[in-house]
Design a protein around this motif. Structure first.
Motif, PDB file in Angstrom:
ATOM      1  N   UNK A  57       4.243  54.051  39.277  1.00  0.00           N
ATOM      2  CA  UNK A  57       3.490  52.953  39.871  1.00  0.00           C
ATOM      3  C   UNK A  57       4.201  51.618  39.666  1.00  0.00           C
ATOM      4  N   UNK A  58       3.898  50.686  40.546  1.00  0.00           N
ATOM      5  CA  UNK A  58       4.340  49.302  40.404  1.00  0.00           C
ATOM      6  C   UNK A  58       3.090  48.442  40.404  1.00  0.00           C
ATOM      7  N   UNK A  59       2.785  47.844  39.284  1.00  0.00           N
ATOM      8  CA  UNK A  59       1.634  46.957  39.180  1.00  0.00           C
ATOM      9  C   UNK A  59       2.080  45.549  39.531  1.00  0.00           C
ATOM     10  N   UNK A  60       1.520  44.999  40.606  1.00  0.00           N
ATOM     11  CA  UNK A  60       1.855  43.648  41.035  1.00  0.00           C
ATOM     12  C   UNK A  60       0.845  42.691  40.404  1.00  0.00           C
ATOM     13  N   UNK A  61       1.344  41.772  39.596  1.00  0.00           N
ATOM     14  CA  UNK A  61       0.490  40.825  38.878  1.00  0.00           C
ATOM     15  C   UNK A  61       0.742  39.453  39.488  1.00  0.00           C
ATOM     16  N   UNK A  62      -0.083  39.124  40.488  1.00  0.00           N
ATOM     17  CA  UNK A  62       0.131  37.856  41.201  1.00  0.00           C
ATOM     18  C   UNK A  62      -1.181  37.208  41.643  1.00  0.00           C
ATOM     19  N   UNK A  63      -2.290  37.615  41.048  1.00  0.00           N
ATOM     20  CA  UNK A  63      -3.577  37.014  41.391  1.00  0.00           C
ATOM     21  C   UNK A  63      -4.083  37.369  42.767  1.00  0.00           C
ATOM     22  N   UNK A  64      -3.498  38.375  43.400  1.00  0.00           N
ATOM     23  CA  UNK A  64      -3.928  38.791  44.725  1.00  0.00           C
ATOM     24  C   UNK A  64      -3.168  38.159  45.867  1.00  0.00           C
ATOM     25  N   UNK A  65      -2.074  37.477  45.565  1.00  0.00           N
ATOM     26  CA  UNK A  65      -1.294  36.808  46.611  1.00  0.00           C
ATOM     27  C   UNK A  65      -0.718  37.809  47.612  1.00  0.00           C
ATOM     28  N   UNK A  66      -0.137  38.907  47.099  1.00  0.00           N
ATOM     29  CA  UNK A  66       0.448  39.939  47.967  1.00  0.00           C
ATOM     30  C   UNK A  66      -0.649  40.921  48.350  1.00  0.00           C
ATOM     31  N   UNK A  67      -0.784  41.127  49.643  1.00  0.00           N
ATOM     32  CA  UNK A  67      -1.762  42.085  50.129  1.00  0.00           C
ATOM     33  C   UNK A  67      -1.041  43.345  50.567  1.00  0.00           C
ATOM     34  N   UNK A  68      -1.600  44.496  50.218  1.00  0.00           N
ATOM     35  CA  UNK A  68      -0.978  45.769  50.640  1.00  0.00           C
ATOM     36  C   UNK A  68      -1.188  46.035  52.100  1.00  0.00           C
TER      37      UNK A  68
END
Length: 68
Positions: A57-68
């Motif tokens: 997995x890759x956990x993106x920690x950006x406060x929700x800036x990047x949307x899948x």
């Protein structure tokens, strides 16, 4: 893997103008730029037994800036 966007404040972002931080904060659901402490907390999750069944997995920690 743990990925972060612009983090407030690191050596790499120290010269980033406040207006850039404000623009990014406005675009996140949490309304702020991720701090180094928040990023470290997420990384600690993968170091704990709580993540023992998490693989690939890759956990993106950006406060929700990047949307899948």
């Amino acid at each position: 893997m743990v990925s972060g966007g612009l983090l407030r404040v690191t050596d790499a972002s120290a010269a980033t103008p406040e207006a850039v931080f404000d623009g990014i904060a406005a675009g996140t659901p949490l309304g702020h730029v991720t701090t180094t402490a928040e990023f470290a907390d997420a990384a600690l999750l993968f170091l704990s037994p709580l993540s023992r069944a998490v693989t690939g997995q890759n956990l993106v920690v950006d406060g929700g800036l990047v949307k899948d």
